[in-house]
Design a protein around this motif. Structure first.
Motif, PDB file in Angstrom:
ATOM      1  N   ILE A   1      -4.726   6.459  -6.782  1.00  0.00           N
ATOM      2  CA  ILE A   1      -5.407   7.755  -6.639  1.00  0.00           C
ATOM      3  C   ILE A   1      -5.827   7.963  -5.189  1.00  0.00           C
ATOM      4  O   ILE A   1      -5.744   9.075  -4.651  1.00  0.00           O
ATOM      5  CB  ILE A   1      -6.615   7.831  -7.590  1.00  0.00           C
ATOM      6  CG1 ILE A   1      -6.126   7.882  -9.047  1.00  0.00           C
ATOM      7  CG2 ILE A   1      -7.485   9.055  -7.283  1.00  0.00           C
ATOM      8  CD1 ILE A   1      -7.233   7.819 -10.081  1.00  0.00           C
ATOM      9  N   ALA A   2      -6.253   6.876  -4.539  1.00  0.00           N
ATOM     10  CA  ALA A   2      -6.595   6.964  -3.116  1.00  0.00           C
ATOM     11  C   ALA A   2      -5.382   7.377  -2.294  1.00  0.00           C
ATOM     12  O   ALA A   2      -5.504   8.156  -1.331  1.00  0.00           O
ATOM     13  CB  ALA A   2      -7.141   5.626  -2.624  1.00  0.00           C
ATOM     14  N   SER A   3      -4.199   6.887  -2.673  1.00  0.00           N
ATOM     15  CA  SER A   3      -2.974   7.273  -1.956  1.00  0.00           C
ATOM     16  C   SER A   3      -2.686   8.761  -2.129  1.00  0.00           C
ATOM     17  O   SER A   3      -2.115   9.395  -1.228  1.00  0.00           O
ATOM     18  CB  SER A   3      -1.785   6.441  -2.444  1.00  0.00           C
ATOM     19  OG  SER A   3      -1.325   6.872  -3.712  1.00  0.00           O
ATOM     20  N   SER A   4      -3.097   9.342  -3.260  1.00  0.00           N
ATOM     21  CA  SER A   4      -2.920  10.780  -3.481  1.00  0.00           C
ATOM     22  C   SER A   4      -3.781  11.576  -2.511  1.00  0.00           C
ATOM     23  O   SER A   4      -3.343  12.594  -1.962  1.00  0.00           O
ATOM     24  CB  SER A   4      -3.284  11.139  -4.928  1.00  0.00           C
ATOM     25  OG  SER A   4      -2.394  10.570  -5.845  1.00  0.00           O
ATOM     26  N   PHE A   5      -5.019  11.115  -2.294  1.00  0.00           N
ATOM     27  CA  PHE A   5      -5.907  11.789  -1.339  1.00  0.00           C
ATOM     28  C   PHE A   5      -5.340  11.691   0.074  1.00  0.00           C
ATOM     29  O   PHE A   5      -5.411  12.646   0.853  1.00  0.00           O
ATOM     30  CB  PHE A   5      -7.311  11.177  -1.397  1.00  0.00           C
ATOM     31  CG  PHE A   5      -8.145  11.689  -2.522  1.00  0.00           C
ATOM     32  CD1 PHE A   5      -8.979  12.788  -2.343  1.00  0.00           C
ATOM     33  CD2 PHE A   5      -8.110  11.089  -3.775  1.00  0.00           C
ATOM     34  CE1 PHE A   5      -9.755  13.281  -3.377  1.00  0.00           C
ATOM     35  CE2 PHE A   5      -8.882  11.565  -4.820  1.00  0.00           C
ATOM     36  CZ  PHE A   5      -9.712  12.670  -4.627  1.00  0.00           C
ATOM     37  N   ILE A   6      -4.774  10.533   0.415  1.00  0.00           N
ATOM     38  CA  ILE A   6      -4.158  10.368   1.729  1.00  0.00           C
ATOM     39  C   ILE A   6      -2.965  11.304   1.880  1.00  0.00           C
ATOM     40  O   ILE A   6      -2.775  11.933   2.933  1.00  0.00           O
ATOM     41  CB  ILE A   6      -3.722   8.895   1.935  1.00  0.00           C
ATOM     42  CG1 ILE A   6      -4.955   8.008   2.039  1.00  0.00           C
ATOM     43  CG2 ILE A   6      -2.844   8.766   3.184  1.00  0.00           C
ATOM     44  CD1 ILE A   6      -4.637   6.528   2.085  1.00  0.00           C
ATOM     45  N   GLU A   7      -2.174  11.417   0.822  1.00  0.00           N
ATOM     46  CA  GLU A   7      -1.006  12.285   0.853  1.00  0.00           C
ATOM     47  C   GLU A   7      -1.385  13.740   1.115  1.00  0.00           C
ATOM     48  O   GLU A   7      -0.749  14.428   1.919  1.00  0.00           O
ATOM     49  CB  GLU A   7      -0.263  12.181  -0.479  1.00  0.00           C
ATOM     50  CG  GLU A   7       0.961  13.099  -0.582  1.00  0.00           C
ATOM     51  CD  GLU A   7       1.633  13.020  -1.930  1.00  0.00           C
ATOM     52  OE1 GLU A   7       2.643  13.728  -2.133  1.00  0.00           O
ATOM     53  OE2 GLU A   7       1.155  12.260  -2.804  1.00  0.00           O
TER      54      GLU A   7
ATOM     55  N   LEU B   1       2.459   3.351   2.054  1.00  0.00           N
ATOM     56  CA  LEU B   1       1.944   2.039   2.446  1.00  0.00           C
ATOM     57  C   LEU B   1       1.025   1.475   1.372  1.00  0.00           C
ATOM     58  O   LEU B   1       0.896   0.251   1.212  1.00  0.00           O
ATOM     59  CB  LEU B   1       1.171   2.149   3.771  1.00  0.00           C
ATOM     60  CG  LEU B   1       1.980   2.159   5.059  1.00  0.00           C
ATOM     61  CD1 LEU B   1       1.047   2.301   6.254  1.00  0.00           C
ATOM     62  CD2 LEU B   1       2.816   0.891   5.197  1.00  0.00           C
ATOM     63  N   ILE B   2       0.368   2.365   0.635  1.00  0.00           N
ATOM     64  CA  ILE B   2      -0.495   1.949  -0.467  1.00  0.00           C
ATOM     65  C   ILE B   2       0.260   1.985  -1.787  1.00  0.00           C
ATOM     66  O   ILE B   2       0.187   1.053  -2.587  1.00  0.00           O
ATOM     67  CB  ILE B   2      -1.741   2.863  -0.555  1.00  0.00           C
ATOM     68  CG1 ILE B   2      -2.574   2.755   0.718  1.00  0.00           C
ATOM     69  CG2 ILE B   2      -2.582   2.505  -1.780  1.00  0.00           C
ATOM     70  CD1 ILE B   2      -3.753   3.694   0.762  1.00  0.00           C
ATOM     71  N   LEU B   3       1.014   3.062  -2.007  1.00  0.00           N
ATOM     72  CA  LEU B   3       1.640   3.297  -3.309  1.00  0.00           C
ATOM     73  C   LEU B   3       2.695   2.249  -3.662  1.00  0.00           C
ATOM     74  O   LEU B   3       2.727   1.747  -4.791  1.00  0.00           O
ATOM     75  CB  LEU B   3       2.254   4.700  -3.336  1.00  0.00           C
ATOM     76  CG  LEU B   3       2.822   5.159  -4.673  1.00  0.00           C
ATOM     77  CD1 LEU B   3       1.736   5.146  -5.742  1.00  0.00           C
ATOM     78  CD2 LEU B   3       3.424   6.544  -4.554  1.00  0.00           C
ATOM     79  N   ILE B   4       3.556   1.911  -2.713  1.00  0.00           N
ATOM     80  CA  ILE B   4       4.635   0.958  -3.007  1.00  0.00           C
ATOM     81  C   ILE B   4       4.099  -0.420  -3.391  1.00  0.00           C
ATOM     82  O   ILE B   4       4.517  -0.984  -4.417  1.00  0.00           O
ATOM     83  CB  ILE B   4       5.620   0.865  -1.818  1.00  0.00           C
ATOM     84  CG1 ILE B   4       6.361   2.188  -1.659  1.00  0.00           C
ATOM     85  CG2 ILE B   4       6.609  -0.279  -2.021  1.00  0.00           C
ATOM     86  CD1 ILE B   4       7.210   2.265  -0.402  1.00  0.00           C
ATOM     87  N   PRO B   5       3.161  -1.006  -2.610  1.00  0.00           N
ATOM     88  CA  PRO B   5       2.591  -2.289  -3.053  1.00  0.00           C
ATOM     89  C   PRO B   5       1.897  -2.191  -4.407  1.00  0.00           C
ATOM     90  O   PRO B   5       1.927  -3.148  -5.187  1.00  0.00           O
ATOM     91  CB  PRO B   5       1.585  -2.627  -1.938  1.00  0.00           C
ATOM     92  CG  PRO B   5       2.097  -1.916  -0.734  1.00  0.00           C
ATOM     93  CD  PRO B   5       2.675  -0.637  -1.266  1.00  0.00           C
TER      94      PRO B   5
END
Length: 220
Positions: free
Chosen positions: A199-205, A151-155
């Motif tokens: 990088i925030a999306s990595s933490f979410i992952e 949801l974050i990475l694609i945009p």
């Protein structure tokens, strides 16, 4: 009183951020639509590819996903730091590639390929999971493992690509050195901001999606 002032400042900053974001999308709507279509084409190609793999390749994919699910069910130790490091590394490399290619006139065509390839990978993953786990279990796996961070990475991927396209168009219109330096600086600053989100999306992952998957793995 101080708390009220803080809340007002927070609301004002949020409204300014939203205004900037919406203004950016509105001013580059055509480019966002183009790269979104390219990404969707990549997804479709990934789905078609999985549906046409050979029997041996299909078995290999099935065995890989099945063994992964089994390892999670057996509560095998997972190194969160290693996963986070790997995820951040991949996102940083992706951001740098899109930044660099978007900063060169001839590299913009590579940006299209990168976006399409990311779509292909997502389509490949989704189709593989559904083919292995079945429709409903596959959807559950997707929602719990890859949905939130994407949801974050694609945009972010699309936004980086649009920034590169905007830089390319600006240089084509005005090739003065002053304009080129200014546009590259804007492109770089925007890419750094997007990289923070990636990088925030990595933490979410690693710390959100993985834990959700572990809690739902018994249903797979």
């Amino acid at each position: 009183m101080n708390r009220r002032k803080y809340n007002n400042r927070f609301r004002n900053s949020n409204s300014k951020i939203k205004e900037i974001v919406f203004s950016h999308i509105e001013n580059n709507l055509k480019e966002y639509i183009i790269f979104t279509i390219v990404f969707l084409i990549g997804i479709i190609i990934g789905v078609i590819f999985i549906n046409n793999v050979s029997e041996n390749q299909g078995l290999e994919i099935n065995n890989y996903i099945t063994s992964f699910i089994t390892s999670l069910k057996e509560n095998k130790e997972i190194n969160d730091f290693a996963l986070l490091k790997n995820s951040i590394k991949k996102n940083v490399v992706l951001a740098v590639v899109l930044w660099f290619m978007g900063s060169t006139v001839i590299g913009i065509s590579i940006v299209y390929l990168v976006v399409a390839f990311r779509g292909f990978c997502l389509g490949y993953t989704i189709s593989s999971l559904i083919a292995t786990c079945g429709l409903w279990k596959g959807i559950l796996f997707i929602l719990s493992s890859v949905f939130l961070q994407n949801l974050i990475l694609i945009p972010c991927i699309i936004a980086l690509s649009v920034s590169g396209m905007r830089l390319h168009n600006s240089i084509m219109k005005d090739r003065r050195m002053e304009n080129i330096k200014l546009e590259i600086l804007r492109h770089t600053a925007f890419c750094i901001f997007i990289l923070v989100l990636m990088i925030a999306s990595s933490f979410i992952e690693v710390f959100v999606s993985k834990n959700i998957l572990i809690n739902f793995i018994k249903y797979l």
